[in-house]
Scaffold this motif. Structure first.
Motif, short mmCIF file in Angstrom:
data_model
loop_
_atom_site.label_atom_id
_atom_site.label_comp_id
_atom_site.label_asym_id
_atom_site.label_seq_id
_atom_site.Cartn_x
_atom_site.Cartn_y
_atom_site.Cartn_z
N UNK A 129 5.30 -5.25 1.31
CA UNK A 129 3.83 -5.41 1.59
C UNK A 129 3.34 -4.07 2.34
N UNK A 130 4.06 -3.57 3.06
CA UNK A 130 3.86 -2.23 3.54
C UNK A 130 3.74 -1.05 2.85
N UNK A 131 4.79 -1.19 1.79
CA UNK A 131 4.92 0.09 1.03
C UNK A 131 3.91 -0.12 -0.29
N UNK A 132 3.57 -1.41 -0.74
CA UNK A 132 2.47 -1.38 -1.62
C UNK A 132 1.15 -0.96 -1.22
N UNK A 133 0.83 -1.22 0.20
CA UNK A 133 -0.54 -0.96 0.65
C UNK A 133 -0.38 0.41 1.18
N UNK A 134 0.63 1.10 1.42
CA UNK A 134 0.69 2.39 1.73
C UNK A 134 0.66 3.33 0.55
N UNK A 135 1.25 2.92 -0.66
CA UNK A 135 1.25 3.56 -1.68
C UNK A 135 0.72 2.72 -2.88
N UNK A 136 -0.77 2.71 -3.13
CA UNK A 136 -1.35 2.06 -3.88
C UNK A 136 -1.17 2.41 -5.39
N UNK A 137 -1.76 1.32 -6.17
CA UNK A 137 -1.90 1.84 -7.68
C UNK A 137 -3.37 2.86 -7.65
N UNK A 138 -3.26 3.56 -8.79
CA UNK A 138 -4.41 4.54 -8.81
C UNK A 138 -5.72 3.80 -8.84
N UNK A 139 -6.68 4.21 -8.00
CA UNK A 139 -8.03 3.45 -7.79
C UNK A 139 -8.18 2.75 -6.82
N UNK A 140 -7.09 2.03 -6.05
CA UNK A 140 -7.12 1.06 -4.92
C UNK A 140 -6.94 2.05 -3.65
N UNK A 141 -7.54 1.66 -2.59
CA UNK A 141 -7.53 2.10 -1.43
C UNK A 141 -6.22 2.09 -0.71
N UNK A 142 -5.94 3.01 0.05
CA UNK A 142 -4.72 2.98 0.79
C UNK A 142 -4.96 2.38 2.12
#
Length: 407
Positions: A330-343
């Motif tokens: 979860x930490x990695x997904x939130x810190x490295x979001x898909x393009x267009x999503x906020x960090x």
């Protein structure tokens, strides 16, 4: 290969007999939440924290929307805990002054006149970091003293952040629940005021006030979502002693009644006291004892809060016990979001629910959980990132170096 067997779940339906009598949520109804919001709004530091919509991740995982409430912005303290601690301190002082908290702003409590009436007070607590920092901050702002005890294995960074707020703080060689007992003993012996979100027989008022204080963040979140013309169908909540989860669950039950969102409680395997209590199927709270070596320090608690336990038992829909790799993911997904999503910078106790959502919807071996929760393409999921990188060293090891891999 991902160790899926370390993820365990039980539904409310499977756990207990049908009983129409449920725990009261009156303590966190509209009337009480209005008082809480008004008190927090009286802080000069108060701002509504961001609600992020992860639209690209939602598409990736096959749901309508995923929202993340980002508490790393709360009062400049990088975590939500100050909401509960400050409100409990406010309520305690209001009672001492024979006033209702609705008559007192935080600024009024800071006044010389009020300080002279109150005299010197020492607030005492046990914490993994965030709660203690919030109590230390509130005490400092009010010109009072704080003494903080931390469990074995606590982060030196979190310890130093508490000391920077002017508190007397130390790391003990005890687990969380024993550190709570030590703090309580200290408070009794030194005429201090115990401010703890754990609750036990004879100690329920202050934990209840803390739970009420947490309601500000969910009231904000629902307000923000309604402004988008929406409402969540599912909410995932992390639990330690259960105060935060019980607060949010209680709010949702009071606000929406039988139409409330489907709620899932998530805990680390090493400290799953709510999950284990539900699994016993006797309706009673059961403690987890011993050392709890999880990276989710804020959730490493073994004894359920007796105020929140009944709410979580009666109103939650599913309970999940999971390994540390779930929150690291979860930490990695939130810190490295898909393009267009906020960090979003989310710490170990903040990211576990998003991590579990991503696993439930992204791993075919867990599709049974999604089915039981009725998660589908129309689902709108709310998770709450309760802290930022409150331990920057650990955050870098996980997000930069890939500690606790989820593959």
């Amino acid at each position: 290969m991902r160790d899926i067997e370390s993820i365990k779940y039980i539904t409310n339906e499977d756990a207990r007999k049908v009983d129409n009598k449920k725990a009261s949520v009156e303590f966190i109804d509209k009337k009480e939440v209005k008082k809480v919001r008004s008190f927090h709004k009286s802080f000069l530091e108060y701002k509504v924290t961001p609600l992020h919509s992860l639209k690209e991740l939602s598409k990736e995982l096959g749901v309508s929307n995923i929202w993340v409430k980002d508490e790393s912005y709360r009062f400049g303290l990088n975590a939500f805990k100050v909401l509960g601690g400050s409100y409990a301190v406010g309520k305690y002082l209001a009672d001492k002054l024979n006033m209702d908290i609705s008559e007192l702003s935080f600024e009024k409590l800071r006044s010389k006149e009020i300080k002279e009436k109150l005299g010197d007070i020492t607030f005492v607590t046990a914490t993994d970091g965030n709660h203690g920092r919030g109590i230390a901050w509130a005490a400092k702002m009010l010109g009072q003293k704080a003494v903080v005890f931390m469990p074995k294995g606590s982060s030196e960074v979190r310890l130093n952040n508490i000391r920077k707020e002017g508190a007397e703080a130390s790391i003990t060689d005890l687990n969380y629940d024993d550190a709570v007992r030590l703090a309580n003993k200290y408070a009794h012996e030194h005429n201090g005021v115990m401010v703890q979100d754990s609750a036990w027989e004879g100690y329920t008022d202050i934990p209840t006030w803390i739970m009420q204080g947490y309601a500000t963040l969910i009231d904000e979140a629902i307000e923000q979502i309604k402004e988008e013309g929406d409402i969540p169908t599912h909410v995932f909540l992390q639990a330690g002693v259960g105060s935060f989860a019980g607060s949010i669950q209680g709010y949702l039950a009071a606000e929406f009644g039988s139409d409330r969102p489907i709620t899932t409680i998530v805990e680390p395997n090493e400290a799953a006291c709510i999950f284990n209590s539900v699994k016993e199927k006797d309706g009673e709270a059961h403690a987890v004892t011993g050392y709890m070596p999880t990276i989710m320090a804020g959730l490493a608690c073994g004894e359920p809060n007796i105020v929140s336990w009944g709410i979580l038992r009666d109103y939650a829909d599913m309970y999940i016990s999971c390994p540390d790799y779930a929150t690291a993911r979860g930490m990695r997904i939130l810190g490295n979001p898909l393009k267009g999503d906020p960090k979003v910078i989310s710490g170990e106790s903040g990211a576990v629910c998003l991590g579990m959502v991503s696993l439930i919807l992204g791993d075919s071996n867990l599709k049974e959980i999604a089915k039981k929760l009725n998660i589908n393409k129309d689902s709108k999921i709310l998770v709450i990132s309760t802290e930022g990188d409150t331990d920057p060293i650990s955050y870098k090891k996980i997000v930069w170096d890939g500690a606790y891999a989820s593959i």
